[in-house]
Design an enzyme around this catalytic site. Structure first.
Site, short mmCIF file in Angstrom:
data_model
loop_
_atom_site.label_atom_id
_atom_site.label_comp_id
_atom_site.label_asym_id
_atom_site.label_seq_id
_atom_site.Cartn_x
_atom_site.Cartn_y
_atom_site.Cartn_z
N CYS A 130 36.20 40.45 37.04
CA CYS A 130 35.45 41.68 36.88
C CYS A 130 35.45 42.10 35.39
CB CYS A 130 36.03 42.77 37.80
SG CYS A 130 35.05 44.28 37.83
N ASP A 138 28.00 40.36 46.19
CA ASP A 138 28.70 41.32 45.32
C ASP A 138 27.84 42.56 45.08
OD1 ASP A 138 30.16 42.59 43.32
OD2 ASP A 138 30.82 40.69 42.44
N HIS A 186 32.57 41.18 46.23
CA HIS A 186 33.32 41.28 44.97
C HIS A 186 34.82 41.05 45.18
CE1 HIS A 186 33.70 42.53 40.79
NE2 HIS A 186 34.70 43.31 41.13
#
Length: 326
Positions: A116, A271, A300
């Site tokens: 991320c 995601d 995600h």
């Protein structure tokens, strides 16, 4: 829920600085790969999502494959840390951590896995210090914000969001606000369906244990240092400077072309936080010749804890890294 044990793998702390710690994972498996691996998570949640439970642990996959594994815990910024910038995190903390791991393991280079926002920061770091990075794995990490398909991109649009006002008032980005925002990205599944699912399966012990482990992580939010948050929203979300080669940390310009090591770009097709379109351009922006992308059917978070990812994705990632770590 407070009794759920998360961050399953035994570890030691080998480095501390300003509330930041580096974990070194213990292993009785003979080390098979020359290059140590550093896992870098975002500044928003806790990093133990990569080591949630013994059977849902990315860390365990790397340990069992014979890697020497380290992880950054960014700690919890206090009001005194509101002036920490991205330059602070990348050119000071990350650089000190990478040098520490090289000294500690007596190696010249490490491999990096950034998840991320941790992946975005790791890309910035690698562009400045390619000589220290052997391999780079980008995981559900945004680099190009011209893809506006996520609700988050809309919310961060400067038409609606005055980040200056927010940070001038609060100092740091407040955890309750961040967590509430993430939950509202999928309100039905986060506030309704999740609890129906729990009600359906509350007699299944394994399910309940996993449910509370995830709840522990989801609710374990931390503030983000104000200046870093301001900079990330303005330069990345709003102005998309990174892919244009115009983003600066202090006086240094970030040039992704200066990354020349092997690249593995992991994306999740479901995601809702970082759409694949924000990550996929990365491979064409770097100077590397050895580049690979994997788009995996997950969300995600499912990319790290989903059972399918645990079974199929991570053994393949370990194999890719093993071939490039000796």
């Amino acid at each position: 829920a407070s009794k759920v044990r998360v961050g399953a793998s035994p570890k030691d702390v080998t480095y501390r600085e300003d509330g930041i710690r580096v974990f070194h994972y213990q292993s009785d498996i003979k080390e098979q790969h020359h290059t140590p691996l550093l896992l870098v998570f975002a500044l928003v949640n806790r990093p133990y999502i990569l080591d949630l439970m013994p059977h849902k642990s990315v860390v365990q996959h790397f340990i069992k494959a014979g890697f020497d594994v380290f992880m950054v815990d960014w700690g919890t910024p206090t009001d005194a840390d509101r002036h920490r910038t991205l330059e602070h995190y990348i050119e000071r903390y990350m650089h000190n951590i990478v040098n520490h791991i090289c000294d500690y393991t007596e190696r010249d280079q490490i491999s990096l896995l950034g998840y991320c926002m941790g992946g975005t920061m790791s890309a910035m770091y690698a562009s400045f210090h390619q000589e220290l990075i052997r391999n780079f794995i980008l995981m559900a990490a945004p680099v190009d914000w011209s893809d506006r398909s996520s609700l988050l991109a809309t919310w961060c649009d400067e038409k609606w969001f005055d980040v200056d006002k927010m940070i001038d008032v609060f100092g740091n980005a407040p955890p309750q606000w961040l967590q509430g925002s993430f939950a509202m990205l999928k309100p039905m599944s986060n506030y309704v369906e999740k609890y129906y699912g729990f009600y359906d399966k509350m007699t299944d012990e394994k399910f309940v244990e996993e449910f509370f482990a995830m709840e522990t992580w989801v609710n374990d939010n931390i503030p983000v240092a104000g200046e870093t948050f301001r900079q990330f929203v303005k330069d990345c979300f709003q102005r998309n400077l990174l892919v244009q080669g115009k983003m600066r940390l202090g006086t240094k310009r970030i040039d992704l072309k200066s990354i020349t090591c092997p690249i593995l770009n992991l994306m999740a097709s479901g995601d809702h936080l970082v759409p694949c379109g924000q990550s996929s351009p990365f491979n064409d922006l770097v100077g590397s010749t050895d580049r690979k992308s994997i788009t995996f059917p997950a969300g995600h978070i499912g990319l790290s804890v989903g059972s399918k990812a645990q079974k199929e994705l991570w053994p393949a990632v370990c194999q890719w890294l093993a071939e490039r770590s000796n």
